[in-house]
Motif scaffolding. Structure first.
Motif, PDB file in Angstrom:
ATOM      1  N   SER A 198      23.382  59.796  95.549  1.00 24.34           N
ATOM      2  CA  SER A 198      24.598  59.149  95.055  1.00 24.34           C
ATOM      3  C   SER A 198      24.290  57.905  94.238  1.00 24.34           C
ATOM      4  CB  SER A 198      25.511  58.781  96.237  1.00 24.34           C
ATOM      5  OG  SER A 198      26.077  59.923  96.817  1.00 24.34           O
ATOM      6  N   LYS A 199      23.034  57.690  93.901  1.00 22.78           N
ATOM      7  CA  LYS A 199      22.678  56.531  93.103  1.00 22.78           C
ATOM      8  C   LYS A 199      23.194  56.693  91.682  1.00 22.78           C
ATOM      9  CE  LYS A 199      18.480  55.410  95.710  1.00 22.78           C
ATOM     10  NZ  LYS A 199      17.007  55.234  95.651  1.00 22.78           N
ATOM     11  N   PRO A 200      23.852  55.663  91.127  1.00 19.39           N
ATOM     12  CA  PRO A 200      24.366  55.752  89.753  1.00 19.39           C
ATOM     13  C   PRO A 200      23.247  56.054  88.764  1.00 19.39           C
ATOM     14  CG  PRO A 200      25.271  53.844  90.876  1.00 19.39           C
ATOM     15  CD  PRO A 200      24.204  54.383  91.777  1.00 19.39           C
ATOM     16  N   GLN A 201      23.540  56.969  87.832  1.00 22.98           N
ATOM     17  CA  GLN A 201      22.548  57.370  86.849  1.00 22.98           C
ATOM     18  C   GLN A 201      23.118  57.172  85.449  1.00 22.98           C
ATOM     19  OE1 GLN A 201      20.681  61.171  87.559  1.00 22.98           O
ATOM     20  NE2 GLN A 201      20.963  61.029  89.780  1.00 22.98           N
ATOM     21  N   SER A 202      22.320  56.572  84.573  1.00 15.31           N
ATOM     22  CA  SER A 202      22.725  56.364  83.176  1.00 15.31           C
ATOM     23  C   SER A 202      22.268  57.563  82.363  1.00 15.31           C
ATOM     24  CB  SER A 202      22.118  55.067  82.630  1.00 15.31           C
ATOM     25  OG  SER A 202      22.552  53.957  83.390  1.00 15.31           O
ATOM     26  N   SER A 239      23.264  58.847  79.649  1.00 18.53           N
ATOM     27  CA  SER A 239      23.148  58.669  78.198  1.00 18.53           C
ATOM     28  C   SER A 239      21.777  58.129  77.814  1.00 18.53           C
ATOM     29  CB  SER A 239      24.235  57.713  77.699  1.00 18.53           C
ATOM     30  OG  SER A 239      25.511  58.264  77.927  1.00 18.53           O
ATOM     31  N   LYS A 240      21.207  57.285  78.669  1.00 16.09           N
ATOM     32  CA  LYS A 240      19.895  56.712  78.373  1.00 16.09           C
ATOM     33  C   LYS A 240      18.783  57.712  78.618  1.00 16.09           C
ATOM     34  CE  LYS A 240      21.359  52.024  79.556  1.00 16.09           C
ATOM     35  NZ  LYS A 240      21.129  50.851  80.433  1.00 16.09           N
ATOM     36  N   LEU A 241      19.079  58.691  79.511  1.00 18.16           N
ATOM     37  CA  LEU A 241      18.042  59.674  79.807  1.00 18.16           C
ATOM     38  C   LEU A 241      17.913  60.714  78.720  1.00 18.16           C
ATOM     39  CD1 LEU A 241      18.766  60.314  83.602  1.00 18.16           C
ATOM     40  CD2 LEU A 241      16.914  58.967  82.625  1.00 18.16           C
ATOM     41  N   ASP A 242      19.020  60.941  77.996  1.00 22.25           N
ATOM     42  CA  ASP A 242      19.022  62.028  77.019  1.00 22.25           C
ATOM     43  C   ASP A 242      18.375  61.581  75.712  1.00 22.25           C
ATOM     44  OD1 ASP A 242      19.456  64.466  76.003  1.00 22.25           O
ATOM     45  OD2 ASP A 242      21.648  64.334  75.836  1.00 22.25           O
ATOM     46  N   LYS A 259      21.612  67.703  78.388  1.00 23.78           N
ATOM     47  CA  LYS A 259      20.220  67.859  78.811  1.00 23.78           C
ATOM     48  C   LYS A 259      19.887  66.936  79.976  1.00 23.78           C
ATOM     49  CE  LYS A 259      18.460  69.315  74.273  1.00 23.78           C
ATOM     50  NZ  LYS A 259      17.517  68.992  73.162  1.00 23.78           N
ATOM     51  N   ALA A 260      20.411  65.724  79.905  1.00 19.39           N
ATOM     52  CA  ALA A 260      20.145  64.764  80.981  1.00 19.39           C
ATOM     53  C   ALA A 260      20.757  65.247  82.299  1.00 19.39           C
ATOM     54  CB  ALA A 260      20.699  63.392  80.608  1.00 19.39           C
ATOM     55  N   PHE A 261      21.918  65.861  82.233  1.00 22.16           N
ATOM     56  CA  PHE A 261      22.538  66.398  83.444  1.00 22.16           C
ATOM     57  C   PHE A 261      21.598  67.386  84.136  1.00 22.16           C
ATOM     58  CE2 PHE A 261      27.056  65.875  81.528  1.00 22.16           C
ATOM     59  CZ  PHE A 261      27.037  64.539  81.856  1.00 22.16           C
ATOM     60  N   PHE A 262      21.095  68.325  83.356  1.00 19.64           N
ATOM     61  CA  PHE A 262      20.324  69.420  83.944  1.00 19.64           C
ATOM     62  C   PHE A 262      18.863  69.056  84.212  1.00 19.64           C
ATOM     63  CE2 PHE A 262      23.871  71.603  81.786  1.00 19.64           C
ATOM     64  CZ  PHE A 262      24.421  72.227  82.906  1.00 19.64           C
ATOM     65  N   ARG A 263      18.478  67.823  83.847  1.00 19.27           N
ATOM     66  CA  ARG A 263      17.171  67.339  84.262  1.00 19.27           C
ATOM     67  C   ARG A 263      17.236  66.584  85.586  1.00 19.27           C
ATOM     68  NH1 ARG A 263      15.998  66.012  78.547  1.00 19.27           N
ATOM     69  NH2 ARG A 263      16.666  63.872  78.928  1.00 19.27           N
ATOM     70  N   SER A 264      18.453  66.406  86.101  1.00 13.71           N
ATOM     71  CA  SER A 264      18.621  65.632  87.322  1.00 13.71           C
ATOM     72  C   SER A 264      18.640  66.548  88.553  1.00 13.71           C
ATOM     73  CB  SER A 264      19.936  64.850  87.260  1.00 13.71           C
ATOM     74  OG  SER A 264      20.237  64.265  88.502  1.00 13.71           O
ATOM     75  N   PRO A 265      17.709  66.367  89.503  1.00 11.92           N
ATOM     76  CA  PRO A 265      17.745  67.155  90.740  1.00 11.92           C
ATOM     77  C   PRO A 265      19.042  66.963  91.520  1.00 11.92           C
ATOM     78  CG  PRO A 265      15.629  66.030  90.503  1.00 11.92           C
ATOM     79  CD  PRO A 265      16.522  65.479  89.447  1.00 11.92           C
ATOM     80  N   ALA A 266      19.636  65.751  91.426  1.00  8.71           N
ATOM     81  CA  ALA A 266      20.887  65.502  92.143  1.00  8.71           C
ATOM     82  C   ALA A 266      22.020  66.378  91.607  1.00  8.71           C
ATOM     83  CB  ALA A 266      21.272  64.028  92.018  1.00  8.71           C
ATOM     84  N   VAL A 267      22.033  66.597  90.298  1.00  4.17           N
ATOM     85  CA  VAL A 267      23.058  67.462  89.713  1.00  4.17           C
ATOM     86  C   VAL A 267      22.872  68.897  90.170  1.00  4.17           C
ATOM     87  CG1 VAL A 267      23.965  68.411  87.554  1.00  4.17           C
ATOM     88  CG2 VAL A 267      23.439  65.968  87.722  1.00  4.17           C
ATOM     89  N   TRP A 268      21.630  69.365  90.205  1.00  2.93           N
ATOM     90  CA  TRP A 268      21.372  70.730  90.681  1.00  2.93           C
ATOM     91  C   TRP A 268      21.744  70.882  92.152  1.00  2.93           C
ATOM     92  CZ3 TRP A 268      20.947  74.800  87.803  1.00  2.93           C
ATOM     93  CH2 TRP A 268      20.443  74.689  86.500  1.00  2.93           C
ATOM     94  N   ALA A 269      21.531  69.839  92.932  1.00  8.49           N
ATOM     95  CA  ALA A 269      21.937  69.885  94.342  1.00  8.49           C
ATOM     96  C   ALA A 269      23.456  70.013  94.454  1.00  8.49           C
ATOM     97  CB  ALA A 269      21.451  68.633  95.077  1.00  8.49           C
ATOM     98  N   GLN A 302      31.652  61.044  91.272  1.00  7.70           N
ATOM     99  CA  GLN A 302      32.039  59.688  90.876  1.00  7.70           C
ATOM    100  C   GLN A 302      30.946  58.682  91.187  1.00  7.70           C
ATOM    101  OE1 GLN A 302      33.898  61.966  92.566  1.00  7.70           O
ATOM    102  NE2 GLN A 302      35.994  61.264  92.766  1.00  7.70           N
ATOM    103  N   ASP A 303      30.206  58.937  92.262  1.00  8.88           N
ATOM    104  CA  ASP A 303      29.162  57.998  92.671  1.00  8.88           C
ATOM    105  C   ASP A 303      28.071  57.870  91.620  1.00  8.88           C
ATOM    106  OD1 ASP A 303      30.468  57.581  95.062  1.00  8.88           O
ATOM    107  OD2 ASP A 303      29.238  58.993  96.196  1.00  8.88           O
ATOM    108  N   ILE A 304      27.617  58.989  91.099  1.00  3.75           N
ATOM    109  CA  ILE A 304      26.456  58.930  90.211  1.00  3.75           C
ATOM    110  C   ILE A 304      26.833  58.631  88.764  1.00  3.75           C
ATOM    111  CG2 ILE A 304      25.161  60.504  91.692  1.00  3.75           C
ATOM    112  CD1 ILE A 304      25.511  62.670  89.631  1.00  3.75           C
ATOM    113  N   SER A 305      28.091  58.895  88.378  1.00  3.12           N
ATOM    114  CA  SER A 305      28.503  58.563  87.016  1.00  3.12           C
ATOM    115  C   SER A 305      30.020  58.580  86.923  1.00  3.12           C
ATOM    116  CB  SER A 305      27.909  59.549  85.998  1.00  3.12           C
ATOM    117  OG  SER A 305      28.378  59.243  84.696  1.00  3.12           O
ATOM    118  N   ARG A 306      30.627  57.388  86.906  1.00  7.79           N
ATOM    119  CA  ARG A 306      32.072  57.326  86.774  1.00  7.79           C
ATOM    120  C   ARG A 306      32.516  57.797  85.391  1.00  7.79           C
ATOM    121  NH1 ARG A 306      33.283  51.275  88.748  1.00  7.79           N
ATOM    122  NH2 ARG A 306      31.545  50.911  87.325  1.00  7.79           N
ATOM    123  N   GLU A 307      31.713  57.524  84.379  1.00 10.36           N
ATOM    124  CA  GLU A 307      32.084  57.905  83.016  1.00 10.36           C
ATOM    125  C   GLU A 307      32.110  59.415  82.840  1.00 10.36           C
ATOM    126  OE1 GLU A 307      30.722  57.076  78.382  1.00 10.36           O
ATOM    127  OE2 GLU A 307      29.547  56.280  80.054  1.00 10.36           O
TER     128      GLU A 307
END
Length: 536
Positions: free
Chosen positions: A527-531, A533-536, A331-341, A463-468
């Motif tokens: 490319s800002k790192p995003q957490s 897990s904390k968003l979900d 859910k957190a992935f698909f709430r991120s505009p950067a992921v949709w971009a 890799q920039d926004i989430s290495r994990e």
């Protein structure tokens, strides 16, 4: 306490203080007059150790030296070790020194993880060799089996059905088990499937199924490689690492397009599938001899990530695997505009790349009236130019980042170049300007080569926004990115049969997606790192 006298070779680029901080022993360091020396890329860093009482346990020698991860090893038989040295550095004729045994050890100038990166790049070379072989072989196969453009497009697009199916599973498996295992199994699967294509070529369902299996094997590879890069490579080196690994695709296209025509003309179209498939099997067998420890992430580079071996031991049942899948913050992935971009940019870039990869040999053959070898030689120009462009783009991006330019800005610049350049060149090729055919080839080659800037744009952003979760994110975007391979490649063949216009069938859709992809990327990419897990 073990005492050592360490005498750096002239190639040494470590100061005395760095060496002292790197080894948990009492150390006397003899260094050249200049504290730091740059060493040649083809050289090895040599250290001479004089041990008073080292014992036979060499585990203490596996230590991190500055930003270099390396393992120093003594000879198994210490009595047959390299010549002894005195405190002054003079060698003795294999005699035992009164103070102990001395050995000359060599430290590789590159971290061991780059062995894995290099091997991954070779896997991508073979990957695209197995991808483009059909784009050349489809011409004699169509003549032999009586296929029209629509059927040929269907056969070529079937690869992408399997490719799309395995993007998300590949990303998840790479996160759980590590990229090494997933990449190895993927190469083996697609290579075996490739060797079976000639056997089932006359039976359409069998041929389509075999290409789907090739796509399944290759589909897990990008996520596996992304996992390796994300866990091993620091930010300031990431553009070059991504370019080196995924740049293998361009090298593979060049190799496949150059090797396929003479093989087909001399040994039949079946030969390219047998030979290229066996190359992949050979890669798989050789990959087993790479030290497994080299795949472990360096804790100092990736402190927040578990090692592959830890992951494998922590998932002992299907229930635990299922639980780990639920823990991914979808859910957190698909709430991120950067992921949709990233998703839309991947779709747009893949449309132009896959349609050209599949249809350019036929386009050059029909438009320029070239024979099979000549058409393939012309088609090799865009990926050949991409090999050069990829290196330049990676240096360009990493230099900007090292100079303090914001990473998001760098990724936007690179991806914009990647989209607008081919769009402009395809527009020139589509308009009837009375240009000679070879000028059209040059224009298309330039545009498609510059599209390789995407390796320093979109392909680094995961890799920039989430290495994990980099491998999972690439699985998501690459799943959508595989759709143009299914729809676009087949649609190009259908439009070509309907309109008999390469401008309408091949170029116009790509131009549209390049332009709209640029708008979306500039507006929403980050490319800002995003957490997550904390968003979900």
């Amino acid at each position: 306490m073990v005492n050592f006298t360490i005498i750096p070779h002239k190639a040494c680029n470590f100061t005395a203080q760095k060496l002292k901080n790197s080894f948990p022993t009492q150390i006397i360091v003899h260094k050249p007059q200049n504290a730091i020396h740059s060493f040649p890329t083809n050289a090895q860093l040599k250290l001479r150790l004089l041990s008073c009482n080292y014992g036979r346990n060499n585990e203490f020698l596996s230590k991190r030296v500055d930003s270099l991860v390396a393992k120093l090893r003594l000879e198994d038989d210490v009595d047959q070790a390299l010549p002894l040295v005195t405190d002054s550095g003079d060698e003795l004729d294999n005699e035992r020194n009164e103070k102990g045994d001395a050995f000359e050890l060599k430290l590789s100038p590159l971290p061991p993880r780059y062995k894995l990166i290099g091997t991954a790049s070779l896997a991508f070379v073979i990957c695209n060799m197995d991808k483009v072989n059909l784009s050349v072989a489809i011409i004699p196969m169509s003549h032999q089996f009586g296929w029209n453009a629509s059927v040929a497009g269907l056969v070529q697009s079937s690869f992408f059905w399997g490719y799309a199916l395995t993007q998300l599973p590949g990303g998840w498996l790479a996160k759980i088990f590590g990229g090494r295992q997933v990449l190895a199994l993927g190469v083996l699967a697609w290579s075996l499937a490739t060797t079976f294509i000639p056997v089932v070529a006359g039976y359409m369902p069998g041929l389509v199924l075999s290409r789907i299996l090739v796509g399944i094997g290759e589909g897990v590879s990008p996520s596996a490689a992304t996992d390796l890069i994300a866990r091993s490579i620091p930010l300031e080196e990431r553009s070059r690492a991504v370019a080196f690994v995924f740049g293998g695709l361009s090298v593979g296209s060049v190799a496949g397009l150059l090797l396929a025509p003479p093989l087909i003309e001399n040994f039949g179209w079946e030969s390219v599938f047998y030979l290229f498939g066996l190359l992949g099997v050979a890669w798989f067998l050789g990959f087993q001899y790479i030290d497994g420890e080299e795949t472990q992430p360096d804790a100092s580079v990736m402190p927040s990530l578990e090692s592959t071996s830890d992951k494998k031991s922590s998932f002992g049942s299907m229930e635990e695997l299922s639980s780990s899948l639920k823990e991914v913050p979808w859910k957190a992935f698909f709430r991120s505009p950067a992921v949709w971009a990233m998703i839309y940019a991947h779709f747009c870039g893949s449309w132009g790349h896959y349609t050209c990869l599949s249809w350019l040999p036929t386009y050059f053959s029909e438009e320029l009236n070239l024979n099979l070898t000549e058409a393939a030689e012309v088609a090799v120009l865009p990926p050949l130019a991409s090999v050069i462009t990829t290196t330049l783009a990676a240096q360009f991006a990493d230099n900007l980042i090292s100079r303090g330019i914001e990473t998001t800005t760098v990724r936007k610049i690179c991806q914009t170049i990647s989209f607008l350049s081919p769009a402009f060149c395809m527009t020139l090729s589509s308009i009837d300007l009375g240009l000679p055919p070879w000028e059209v080839v040059g224009i298309l080659t330039s545009g498609l080569a510059l599209s390789s800037f995407a390796l320093s744009g979109l392909y680094c952003t995961h890799q920039d926004i989430s290495r994990e979760y980099a491998s999972v994110l690439l699985g998501i975007t690459n799943t959508v990115g595989a759709v143009p391979g299914i729809v676009g490649v087949a649609l190009t063949g259908y439009l070509l049969d309907s309109t008999h216009s390469w401008s309408i069938s091949l170029f116009a859709p790509s131009i549209f997606f390049y332009l709209t992809g640029t708008v979306v990327w500039l507006a929403f990419a980050s490319s800002k790192p995003q957490s997550f897990s904390k968003l979900d």
